[in-house]
Design an enzyme around this catalytic site. Structure first.
Site, PDB file in Angstrom:
ATOM      1  N   GLY A   1       0.844  -1.192   0.000  1.00 42.18           N
ATOM      2  CA  GLY A   1       0.000   0.000   0.000  1.00 42.18           C
ATOM      3  C   GLY A   1       0.874   1.236   0.000  1.00 42.18           C
ATOM      4  O   GLY A   1       2.024   1.185   0.456  1.00 42.18           O
TER       5      GLY A   1
ATOM      6  N   GLN B   1       3.132   9.980   1.179  1.00 41.99           N
ATOM      7  CA  GLN B   1       4.404   9.249   1.268  1.00 41.99           C
ATOM      8  C   GLN B   1       5.317   9.490   0.067  1.00 41.99           C
ATOM      9  O   GLN B   1       6.485   9.111   0.100  1.00 41.99           O
ATOM     10  CB  GLN B   1       4.157   7.746   1.412  1.00 41.99           C
ATOM     11  CG  GLN B   1       3.609   7.378   2.781  1.00 41.99           C
ATOM     12  CD  GLN B   1       3.355   5.895   2.866  1.00 41.99           C
ATOM     13  OE1 GLN B   1       2.370   5.407   2.324  1.00 41.99           O
ATOM     14  NE2 GLN B   1       4.260   5.167   3.498  1.00 41.99           N
TER      15      GLN B   1
ATOM     16  N   CYS C   1       5.942   0.309   7.584  1.00 41.21           N
ATOM     17  CA  CYS C   1       5.534   1.474   6.801  1.00 41.21           C
ATOM     18  C   CYS C   1       6.694   1.850   5.897  1.00 41.21           C
ATOM     19  O   CYS C   1       7.842   1.895   6.341  1.00 41.21           O
ATOM     20  CB  CYS C   1       5.191   2.624   7.746  1.00 41.21           C
ATOM     21  SG  CYS C   1       4.766   4.152   6.890  1.00 41.21           S
ATOM     22  N   LEU C   2       6.405   2.124   4.621  1.00 41.19           N
ATOM     23  CA  LEU C   2       7.472   2.490   3.680  1.00 41.19           C
ATOM     24  C   LEU C   2       8.198   3.765   4.106  1.00 41.19           C
ATOM     25  O   LEU C   2       9.322   4.001   3.675  1.00 41.19           O
ATOM     26  CB  LEU C   2       6.898   2.668   2.273  1.00 41.19           C
ATOM     27  CG  LEU C   2       6.439   1.364   1.599  1.00 41.19           C
ATOM     28  CD1 LEU C   2       5.678   1.676   0.320  1.00 41.19           C
ATOM     29  CD2 LEU C   2       7.625   0.458   1.305  1.00 41.19           C
TER      30      LEU C   2
ATOM     31  N   HIS D   1      -4.393   1.846   7.385  1.00 37.19           N
ATOM     32  CA  HIS D   1      -3.060   2.461   7.478  1.00 37.19           C
ATOM     33  C   HIS D   1      -2.941   3.630   6.485  1.00 37.19           C
ATOM     34  O   HIS D   1      -2.468   4.711   6.843  1.00 37.19           O
ATOM     35  CB  HIS D   1      -2.002   1.387   7.200  1.00 37.19           C
ATOM     36  CG  HIS D   1      -0.578   1.852   7.270  1.00 37.19           C
ATOM     37  ND1 HIS D   1       0.305   1.439   8.251  1.00 37.19           N
ATOM     38  CD2 HIS D   1       0.130   2.699   6.470  1.00 37.19           C
ATOM     39  CE1 HIS D   1       1.491   2.024   8.044  1.00 37.19           C
ATOM     40  NE2 HIS D   1       1.406   2.780   6.963  1.00 37.19           N
ATOM     41  N   GLU D   2      -3.392   3.412   5.248  1.00 36.55           N
ATOM     42  CA  GLU D   2      -3.251   4.467   4.228  1.00 36.55           C
ATOM     43  C   GLU D   2      -4.196   5.632   4.499  1.00 36.55           C
ATOM     44  O   GLU D   2      -3.820   6.799   4.297  1.00 36.55           O
ATOM     45  CB  GLU D   2      -3.491   3.912   2.814  1.00 36.55           C
ATOM     46  CG  GLU D   2      -2.626   2.744   2.387  1.00 36.55           C
ATOM     47  CD  GLU D   2      -1.142   2.898   2.656  1.00 36.55           C
ATOM     48  OE1 GLU D   2      -0.648   4.027   2.820  1.00 36.55           O
ATOM     49  OE2 GLU D   2      -0.456   1.862   2.732  1.00 36.55           O
TER      50      GLU D   2
ATOM     51  N   HIS E   1      -2.687   7.818   6.909  1.00 37.00           N
ATOM     52  CA  HIS E   1      -1.671   8.697   6.300  1.00 37.00           C
ATOM     53  C   HIS E   1      -2.304   9.978   5.754  1.00 37.00           C
ATOM     54  O   HIS E   1      -1.720  11.056   5.842  1.00 37.00           O
ATOM     55  CB  HIS E   1      -0.965   7.995   5.132  1.00 37.00           C
ATOM     56  CG  HIS E   1       0.244   7.202   5.517  1.00 37.00           C
ATOM     57  ND1 HIS E   1       1.330   7.763   6.151  1.00 37.00           N
ATOM     58  CD2 HIS E   1       0.556   5.891   5.343  1.00 37.00           C
ATOM     59  CE1 HIS E   1       2.261   6.826   6.348  1.00 37.00           C
ATOM     60  NE2 HIS E   1       1.815   5.683   5.869  1.00 37.00           N
TER      61      HIS E   1
HETATM   62 ZN   LIG Z   1       2.777   3.882   5.903  1.00 35.76          ZN
END
Ligand SMILES: [Zn+2]
Length: 178
Positions: free
Chosen positions: A46, A51, A93-94, A135-136, A139
């Site tokens: 995702g 991000q 998380c990226l 999660h997204e 963000h």
């Molecule tokens: Zn993340």
């Protein structure tokens, strides 16, 4: 298509509330394509627009990690309309490469948003898809996964982050990165 640069923890863009998309233009569709490419390149399942440094309410998800393109989800201006149940599991998380902790999330969610044609769509997801959606969407509200974990885990992640900084290598495929 282009691989975009991931924005890491510490960049203020990650903690801003992102703006709604007013019109799904060709530029937005191009951005979504690039977000998918970037997500596959970094082995994420995702990715949200903040991000990659764009504070617009856009998310992409593919729980198959690119193995099954029918799993691709794009949502613009997404909102959670219902959620229930509970799941506990390791989450990454990226924007925090290499760092993972247990995060409790709802096990089932129903979300609503716009698709790439600008049409309103509603979808349901469970388990990994529910985790990625929540999660997204967090963000997009400037909320990071460290705010959803136990205090001790949060402190440990921030400490490790300060010590290691950004690791640029590709991530482990077996872990949940969103
Ligand atoms: Zn993340």
């Amino acid at each position: 298509m282009a691989i975009l640069d991931i924005v890491y923890y510490g960049n203020p863009k990650l903690e801003q509330v992102s703006e709604p998309v007013t019109e799904v233009t060709p530029e937005i569709r191009k951005l979504v394509k690039d977000m998918f490419e970037t997500m596959y390149y970094t082995n994420g399942v995702g990715l949200s627009a903040p991000q990659i440094g764009v504070n617009k309410r856009i998310l992409v998800i593919d729980t198959s990690g690119g193995n099954d393109r029918t799993k691709q989800v794009t949502l613009i201006n997404p909102v959670v309309v219902d959620q229930n149940g509970e799941q506990k599991g390791q989450e990454g998380c990226l924007s925090f490469p290499g760092l993972f902790a247990d995060v409790v999330r709802s096990n089932n969610v129903k979300v609503r948003g716009l698709d790439l044609e600008g049409k309103q769509v509603e979808m349901e997801g469970s388990e990994l898809l529910a985790r990625a959606l929540l999660h997204e969407i967090d963000h997009l509200d400037g909320i990071l996964f460290i705010q959803r974990m136990k205090k001790a885990d949060r402190e440990s992640i921030i400490k490790k982050w300060k010590k290691q900084g950004v690791k640029k290598e590709k991530e482990d495929k077996d872990k949940v990165l969103v």
